[in-house]
Design an enzyme around this catalytic site. Structure first.
Site, PDB file in Angstrom:
ATOM      1  N   HIS A  63    -140.476  21.119  63.341  1.00 15.84           N
ATOM      2  CA  HIS A  63    -141.538  20.124  63.423  1.00 15.84           C
ATOM      3  C   HIS A  63    -142.291  20.270  64.741  1.00 15.84           C
ATOM      4  O   HIS A  63    -141.709  20.655  65.758  1.00 15.84           O
ATOM      5  CB  HIS A  63    -140.955  18.715  63.330  1.00 15.84           C
ATOM      6  CG  HIS A  63    -140.197  18.477  62.058  1.00 15.84           C
ATOM      7  ND1 HIS A  63    -139.142  17.589  61.971  1.00 15.84           N
ATOM      8  CD2 HIS A  63    -140.341  19.014  60.808  1.00 15.84           C
ATOM      9  CE1 HIS A  63    -138.676  17.586  60.727  1.00 15.84           C
ATOM     10  NE2 HIS A  63    -139.382  18.438  60.016  1.00 15.84           N
ATOM     11  N   LYS A  73    -140.422  16.108  74.454  1.00 16.27           N
ATOM     12  CA  LYS A  73    -139.165  15.545  73.972  1.00 16.27           C
ATOM     13  C   LYS A  73    -138.026  15.903  74.924  1.00 16.27           C
ATOM     14  O   LYS A  73    -138.020  16.962  75.551  1.00 16.27           O
ATOM     15  CB  LYS A  73    -138.818  16.088  72.578  1.00 16.27           C
ATOM     16  CG  LYS A  73    -139.798  15.690  71.492  1.00 16.27           C
ATOM     17  CD  LYS A  73    -139.398  16.288  70.153  1.00 16.27           C
ATOM     18  CE  LYS A  73    -140.398  15.908  69.067  1.00 16.27           C
ATOM     19  NZ  LYS A  73    -140.057  16.545  67.773  1.00 16.27           N
ATOM     20  N   TYR A 133    -133.474  11.644  70.650  1.00 21.77           N
ATOM     21  CA  TYR A 133    -134.522  12.278  71.435  1.00 21.77           C
ATOM     22  C   TYR A 133    -135.549  11.261  71.903  1.00 21.77           C
ATOM     23  O   TYR A 133    -135.961  10.376  71.170  1.00 21.77           O
ATOM     24  CB  TYR A 133    -135.186  13.450  70.708  1.00 21.77           C
ATOM     25  CG  TYR A 133    -135.306  13.390  69.209  1.00 21.77           C
ATOM     26  CD1 TYR A 133    -136.537  13.246  68.588  1.00 21.77           C
ATOM     27  CD2 TYR A 133    -134.174  13.518  68.392  1.00 21.77           C
ATOM     28  CE1 TYR A 133    -136.654  13.226  67.212  1.00 21.77           C
ATOM     29  CE2 TYR A 133    -134.277  13.495  67.012  1.00 21.77           C
ATOM     30  CZ  TYR A 133    -135.534  13.345  66.426  1.00 21.77           C
ATOM     31  OH  TYR A 133    -135.633  13.312  65.059  1.00 21.77           O
ATOM     32  N   ASP A 170    -139.645  19.699  54.398  1.00 26.34           N
ATOM     33  CA  ASP A 170    -139.261  20.935  55.067  1.00 26.34           C
ATOM     34  C   ASP A 170    -139.109  22.088  54.080  1.00 26.34           C
ATOM     35  O   ASP A 170    -139.364  23.251  54.421  1.00 26.34           O
ATOM     36  CB  ASP A 170    -137.969  20.734  55.867  1.00 26.34           C
ATOM     37  CG  ASP A 170    -138.184  19.873  57.105  1.00 26.34           C
ATOM     38  OD1 ASP A 170    -139.346  19.737  57.544  1.00 26.34           O
ATOM     39  OD2 ASP A 170    -137.193  19.330  57.627  1.00 26.34           O
TER      40      ASP A 170
END
Length: 200
Positions: A63, A73, A133, A170
């Site tokens: 992603h 992140k 995250y 995905d």
């Protein structure tokens, strides 16, 4: 805390000291001074914190976020273990197309920093793996994109002995070449501007 710069420019792995005792263990997964030295910037403003819990074999990603706005992140493992994969999708970057992978385990904690424009994926190695995250931007569906982690041209280190579980999104993600042809990837220059705007 120690750190190691990854093969993808700007990405950093952090390895804290572990303090075990009869009660369990303790580790500081973030230290401002070490982060600033390693990443060459102050820590980004946190706009959203995510936590996903996955079964063994769950493969999430690759992603990435459109830049602008971009999203940085800071990733770590709250429970379980996973293979964390970072892919450089910044057109014009000195490491464009390169990836690196780190085995992250809550029993031997570590964290990874991803600057804006990098693709991110992880593969859960055990049931109940919890990945946390910190993100510099709030989630906005219109800014989120993906490419296939199973793209053979990338050759990510997906073990053969794990049955992979993918989301519908995905499973239908384009290859890296297809996504680049569609103009989905951010430019390296735009990613650097985004980071500077966030205080670097």
């Amino acid at each position: 805390m120690e750190y190691r710069k990854l093969k993808v420019e700007g990405a950093v792995e952090f390895v804290p000291r572990l303090f075990p005792d009869a009660r369990g263990q303790f580790a500081a997964l973030y230290q401002e001074s070490v982060f600033a030295e390693a990443a060459g910037r102050p820590f980004f403003p946190v706009a959203q914190t995510n936590c996903s819990v996955s079964q063994r074999g769950a493969l999430r990603g690759i992603h990435f976020t459109a830049t602008p706005p971009g999203s940085m992140k800071y990733v770590y493992c709250a429970h379980g273990s996973f293979i964390d994969m970072v892919v450089d999708l910044r057109v014009g970057s000195p490491t464009f197309g390169r990836w690196d992978a780190i085995h992250i385990d809550s029993r031997a904690p570590r964290a990874v920093f991803l600057p804006a424009g990098l693709g991110h994926a992880f593969l859960s190695l055990e049931d109940g793996t919890a990945v946390t995250y910190l993100c510099s931007e709030e989630y906005a569906a219109e800014n989120e994109f993906g490419i296939s982690a199973l793209d053979p041209a990338l050759g990510l280190p997906i073990p053969d002995d794990i049955e992979i579980i993918l989301s519908e999104r995905d499973r239908g993600a384009p290859s890296m070449a297809e996504a680049r042809a569609q103009g989905l990837f951010p430019s390296y220059a735009d990613c650097l501007k985004t980071e500077r705007a966030d205080g670097s």
